[in-house]
Design a protein around this motif. Structure first.
Motif, mmCIF file in Angstrom:
data_model
loop_
_atom_site.group_PDB
_atom_site.id
_atom_site.type_symbol
_atom_site.label_atom_id
_atom_site.label_comp_id
_atom_site.label_asym_id
_atom_site.label_seq_id
_atom_site.Cartn_x
_atom_site.Cartn_y
_atom_site.Cartn_z
ATOM 1 N N LEU A 1 2.480 1.803 -3.762
ATOM 2 C CA LEU A 1 1.747 1.725 -5.025
ATOM 3 C C LEU A 1 2.042 2.909 -5.933
ATOM 4 O O LEU A 1 2.052 2.773 -7.160
ATOM 5 C CB LEU A 1 0.242 1.631 -4.756
ATOM 6 C CG LEU A 1 -0.252 0.330 -4.109
ATOM 7 C CD1 LEU A 1 -1.755 0.420 -3.826
ATOM 8 C CD2 LEU A 1 0.048 -0.878 -4.994
ATOM 9 N N GLY A 2 2.298 4.066 -5.364
ATOM 10 C CA GLY A 2 2.601 5.242 -6.161
ATOM 11 C C GLY A 2 3.897 5.135 -6.930
ATOM 12 O O GLY A 2 4.139 5.919 -7.863
ATOM 13 N N ASN B 1 -6.879 3.490 -7.362
ATOM 14 C CA ASN B 1 -6.791 4.841 -6.799
ATOM 15 C C ASN B 1 -5.354 5.266 -6.526
ATOM 16 O O ASN B 1 -5.046 6.459 -6.506
ATOM 17 C CB ASN B 1 -7.584 4.931 -5.490
ATOM 18 C CG ASN B 1 -9.080 4.945 -5.712
ATOM 19 O OD1 ASN B 1 -9.553 5.099 -6.830
ATOM 20 N ND2 ASN B 1 -9.842 4.753 -4.647
ATOM 21 N N ASN B 2 -4.478 4.294 -6.297
ATOM 22 C CA ASN B 2 -3.134 4.624 -5.823
ATOM 23 C C ASN B 2 -2.017 4.328 -6.824
ATOM 24 O O ASN B 2 -0.890 4.754 -6.612
ATOM 25 C CB ASN B 2 -2.864 3.878 -4.513
ATOM 26 C CG ASN B 2 -3.687 4.430 -3.363
ATOM 27 O OD1 ASN B 2 -3.343 5.447 -2.766
ATOM 28 N ND2 ASN B 2 -4.806 3.787 -3.068
ATOM 29 N N ILE B 3 -2.319 3.591 -7.887
ATOM 30 C CA ILE B 3 -1.339 3.395 -8.951
ATOM 31 C C ILE B 3 -1.583 4.484 -9.987
ATOM 32 O O ILE B 3 -2.668 4.567 -10.563
ATOM 33 C CB ILE B 3 -1.467 1.999 -9.578
ATOM 34 C CG1 ILE B 3 -1.170 0.921 -8.524
ATOM 35 C CG2 ILE B 3 -0.517 1.849 -10.766
ATOM 36 C CD1 ILE B 3 -1.401 -0.494 -9.006
ATOM 37 N N PRO B 4 -0.609 5.362 -10.239
ATOM 38 C CA PRO B 4 -0.865 6.570 -11.036
ATOM 39 C C PRO B 4 -1.465 6.335 -12.419
ATOM 40 O O PRO B 4 -2.446 6.973 -12.787
ATOM 41 C CB PRO B 4 0.524 7.216 -11.129
ATOM 42 C CG PRO B 4 1.239 6.737 -9.899
ATOM 43 C CD PRO B 4 0.756 5.340 -9.678
ATOM 44 N N ARG C 1 0.805 -1.222 0.000
ATOM 45 C CA ARG C 1 0.000 0.000 0.000
ATOM 46 C C ARG C 1 0.835 1.269 0.000
ATOM 47 O O ARG C 1 0.513 2.235 -0.703
ATOM 48 C CB ARG C 1 -0.957 -0.008 1.201
ATOM 49 C CG ARG C 1 -2.098 -1.001 1.057
ATOM 50 C CD ARG C 1 -2.949 -1.076 2.303
ATOM 51 N NE ARG C 1 -2.208 -1.681 3.419
ATOM 52 C CZ ARG C 1 -2.772 -2.001 4.579
ATOM 53 N NH1 ARG C 1 -4.069 -1.769 4.773
ATOM 54 N NH2 ARG C 1 -2.042 -2.555 5.542
ATOM 55 N N THR D 1 -8.849 0.309 -4.459
ATOM 56 C CA THR D 1 -7.678 0.845 -3.767
ATOM 57 C C THR D 1 -6.451 0.803 -4.664
ATOM 58 O O THR D 1 -5.677 1.771 -4.724
ATOM 59 C CB THR D 1 -7.414 0.056 -2.471
ATOM 60 O OG1 THR D 1 -8.529 0.201 -1.596
ATOM 61 C CG2 THR D 1 -6.152 0.545 -1.775
#
Length: 278
Positions: free
Chosen positions: A195-196, A223-226, A192, A220
């Motif tokens: 992920l970015g 939402n968090n992987i660009p 988590r 999720t």
């Protein structure tokens, strides 16, 4: 009919078909490469399709003196890349294979042209299949019955009895000592916070009826992987690539084409089973 070549690389049995830009498929907990069987014909015409049987799963070796953890599986995937002279590939992971794929991408970003996460999470599995429940079921029922019990809850409402029977037979191959290590490691894995860092184009796919890795987990990820997109498939549970193969293959083919990767050989039309497109 597509010719499938089988080779053993270290402790990993690998099935290879086709030629071209590689697609590397990694299955989930106690499942096998056969869970990607519906993708072979669709993608082998223009791709090298590489289906990995993780160590201890399917027909792969299961030595007792090695680890069956997410970290070890990442190294096994890297050995496959090296043995097949794959510089980079589209990496496709199902469930636990999605966790392996995330960790592989974070460790070796230059090896991944694009990432596909199917029924995956950034941390563990859904509440319905937590590590304590799985380990207790193995103790109480034995690993075969425990794995098959999970399979019975994994499919969506329209899955055929024949498809469920196939899956139940397939998961019976994983021994208890492998399943114990794998589920414990999967439960502990947590991407988590990172992920970015995943910068490659990413497709996230989940079945609308998935209770093993609920759609909220895929949200999720998206939402968090660009550079990601999320699709939810109607009438599918944890295995959308088996339950709705034409729709899944169309979705994957479109994703590859959108990012300048060779498309698959697909029918002109496929059923419209997409619930979400974010």
């Amino acid at each position: 009919m597509t010719t499938i070549r089988t080779t053993t690389i270290g402790d990993t049995v690998v099935q290879v078909s086709g030629e071209g830009m590689p697609l590397v498929f990694v299955h989930g907990f106690t499942t096998t490469a056969e869970f990607w069987r519906e993708q072979v014909e669709a993608f082998s015409a223009r791709h090298q399709v590489v289906r990995i049987n993780l160590p201890g799963h399917g027909r792969s070796p299961r030595p007792e003196d090695r680890r069956y953890t997410i970290e070890a599986f990442v190294e096994d995937v890297l050995k496959v890349y090296r043995a097949l002279a794959i510089d980079s590939a589209v990496l496709v992971g199902l469930s636990m294979g999605g966790t392996v794929a995330q960790n592989f991408t974070l460790s070796f970003p230059e090896r991944v042209r694009a990432l596909v996460l199917v029924g995956a999470t950034p941390h563990g599995l859904g509440a319905d299949v937590n590590v304590d429940n799985v380990l207790k079921a193995i103790d109480d029922l034995g690993v075969v019955a425990a794995s098959q019990k999970v399979i019975e809850r994994s499919f969506g409402s329209v899955a055929s009895p024949a498809l469920i029977d196939f899956a139940k037979n397939d998961v019976a191959q994983t021994p208890a000592f492998v399943a114990r290590q794998a589920i414990t490691s999967l439960n502990a894995s947590d991407s988590r916070a990172r992920l970015g860092e995943i910068r490659v184009p990413t497709l996230v796919v989940v079945g609308e009826e998935d209770i093993i890795t609920p759609p909220s987990e895929s949200q999720t990820l998206a939402n968090n992987i660009p550079n990601s997109q999320l699709h939810s498939l109607r009438w599918a549970g944890h295995f959308p690539m088996l339950e709705q193969p034409e729709t899944f293959n169309r979705l994957l083919g479109d994703f590859l084409a959108r990012h300048g990767l060779p498309p698959s050989r697909l029918r002109e039309e496929a059923p419209s089973n997409l619930q979400q497109n974010v």
